[in-house]
Design a protein around this motif. Structure first.
Motif, mmCIF file in Angstrom:
data_model
loop_
_atom_site.group_PDB
_atom_site.id
_atom_site.type_symbol
_atom_site.label_atom_id
_atom_site.label_comp_id
_atom_site.label_asym_id
_atom_site.label_seq_id
_atom_site.Cartn_x
_atom_site.Cartn_y
_atom_site.Cartn_z
ATOM 1 N N ASP A 96 -5.809 -7.442 -8.073
ATOM 2 C CA ASP A 96 -6.253 -6.750 -7.046
ATOM 3 C C ASP A 96 -5.505 -5.564 -6.871
ATOM 4 O O ASP A 96 -4.989 -5.251 -5.669
ATOM 5 N N ARG A 131 -3.252 5.075 -2.878
ATOM 6 C CA ARG A 131 -4.588 5.837 -2.126
ATOM 7 C C ARG A 131 -4.086 7.355 -1.943
ATOM 8 O O ARG A 131 -3.009 7.663 -1.503
ATOM 9 N N THR A 189 -2.313 -1.085 -3.535
ATOM 10 C CA THR A 189 -3.099 -0.080 -3.133
ATOM 11 C C THR A 189 -2.355 1.179 -3.398
ATOM 12 O O THR A 189 -1.311 1.290 -2.570
ATOM 13 N N ASN A 229 -2.503 -7.443 -4.983
ATOM 14 C CA ASN A 229 -2.968 -6.964 -3.604
ATOM 15 C C ASN A 229 -2.062 -5.384 -3.332
ATOM 16 O O ASN A 229 -1.438 -5.083 -2.327
ATOM 17 N N THR A 272 0.707 -1.051 0.009
ATOM 18 C CA THR A 272 0.107 -0.115 0.074
ATOM 19 C C THR A 272 0.804 1.402 0.139
ATOM 20 O O THR A 272 1.715 1.407 0.845
ATOM 21 N N GLN A 280 -6.839 5.115 -5.759
ATOM 22 C CA GLN A 280 -7.820 5.880 -5.190
ATOM 23 C C GLN A 280 -7.371 7.516 -5.409
ATOM 24 O O GLN A 280 -6.077 7.659 -5.119
ATOM 25 N N THR A 309 -5.705 -1.216 -6.520
ATOM 26 C CA THR A 309 -6.640 -0.276 -6.246
ATOM 27 C C THR A 309 -6.083 0.890 -6.528
ATOM 28 O O THR A 309 -4.775 1.145 -5.911
#
Length: 375
Positions: free
Chosen positions: A84, A69, A67, A65, A42, A88, A86
């Motif tokens: 997976d 953000r 991310t 996995n 992340t 944002q 992400t």
């Protein structure tokens, strides 16, 4: 190696932060970033409260996995052979462009608050993607570009699918634009949207029977450089709300086959019917259009091929549309009708709607460079 890339490489080498997160302070970062062969990571932007802008290419490949953000994405994000993932945005207005390549499973893109523009360039052989907008705004937009042939595209109020398994959620997105590839494409469109533009490629674009679009008083345009088929069972509804006018629907291609249903009715309390055009050099019209208004004026249906023959049968041969008088009378029961021929028009049968239920007071307009009357 930049500090962000060095931290990513450390995680790729097996050293994971205590909470699995790399925090990036506010600032503008111009370098390219690669996330390669990383199992879980992340990146948290705006860690000190100031916005973090990534102006370099973000390349995520062979990873899972992942991310990112609270970033402003100033450059394209490329996702290849990963799962997976992400992305944002921030609470401000964001523009996020993502290119999908190879095999991508479960990509999630969230523009966040503000007026956000999300663009997906679908170059993947197979992909699933979900686009959401947690701060739904009237200025939000979604553009999907498919570059391959024979794409399968599904658009709904909450999902858009491209390819056999590709899904994009569009909750709260006001404007949608779908650009298909050069091959034969099949689209299923459904749900609520304000403005919908579908631009078909040079092949055959098919709007499937499962299509059900609702756009109260809105605008729907479905056009193709090649052939366009609107299947029976499909419904496009741009009828006005309780006190609203019906919207506008444009169907246009080189060769148009329309067998679906278009509703552009005026509101139940007030409002006039809308405008529907079904056109092309060749038009095969077997569908239904309703622009009536219970407390207003009926709208207009325009049918616009090259040549029109009004007779006793319904068929399309080349760029000539043969229309029976009975079909015209049926159309007048639910709309004012305008037939416009680009080349010529021949009338060999009497069109008499005087006794037809609902046709009283409707208008029929015939327009062409040459009109031959033989009835």
């Amino acid at each position: 190696i930049t500090p962000i890339q060095e931290a990513i490489n450390t995680v790729a080498g097996g050293l994971t932060p205590d909470d699995g997160t790399i925090y990036v302070e506010g600032g503008v970062y111009a370098e390219d970033i690669a996330v390669n062969n990383v199992a879980t990571l992340t990146l948290q932007g705006s860690a000190n409260g100031s916005p973090s802008t990534l102006n370099g290419l973000v390349n995520i490949l062979n990873s899972s996995n992942i991310t990112l953000r609270d970033f402003i994405f100033g450059h394209v994000v490329r996702v290849s052979d990963s799962s997976d993932v992400t992305l944002q945005g921030t609470p401000t207005n964001d523009s996020i462009t993502v290119t999908l390549q190879g095999n991508v499973l479960n990509l999630s893109v969230d523009g966040g608050a503000g007026s956000d523009a999300v663009t997906l360039n679908m170059e993947a052989s197979s992909a699933t993607a979900t686009v959401t907008d947690s701060g739904a705004s009237a200025g939000d937009s979604l553009t999907v570009n498919t570059t391959g042939a024979n794409d399968q595209v599904t658009v709904t109020a909450t999902t858009v699918s491209i390819g056999d398994t590709q899904t994009i959620n569009t909750s709260g997105i006001e404007s949608q634009t779908i650009n298909t590839g050069a091959g034969d494409d099949t689209l299923t469109l459904s749900g609520a949207v304000g403005v919908l533009d579908v631009n078909g490629g040079a092949g055959t674009t098919t709007i499937s029977a499962d299509t059900n679009v609702v756009s109260p008083g809105g605008q729907v345009s479905i056009e193709g450089d090649g052939a366009l088929i609107i299947e029976a069972g499909s419904v496009i509804d741009v009828s006005g709300a309780e006190n609203g006018n019906g919207g506008e629907v444009i169907i246009n291609s080189a060769a148009t086959q329309f067998d679906g249903t278009i509703l552009a009715r005026g509101g139940s309390q007030s409002g006039d019917g809308g405008f529907v055009e079904v056109s092309g050099r060749s038009v095969a019209f077997g569908g239904t259009v309703d622009t009536r208004a219970p407390n207003g004026a009926a709208g207009m249906l325009v049918i616009d091929p090259d040549t029109i023959n009004f007779g006793t049968t319904d068929s399309t041969v080349g760029t000539t549309q043969n229309v029976s008088a009975a079909t015209v009378v049926t159309q007048l029961a639910t709309s004012n009708v305008s037939y416009t021929a680009a080349v010529q028009m021949n009338v060999t049968s009497t069109i008499d709607a005087s006794a037809a239920s609902g046709a009283n007071g409707r208008s029929l307009t015939l327009t062409a460079p040459a009109i031959n009357l033989g009835a």
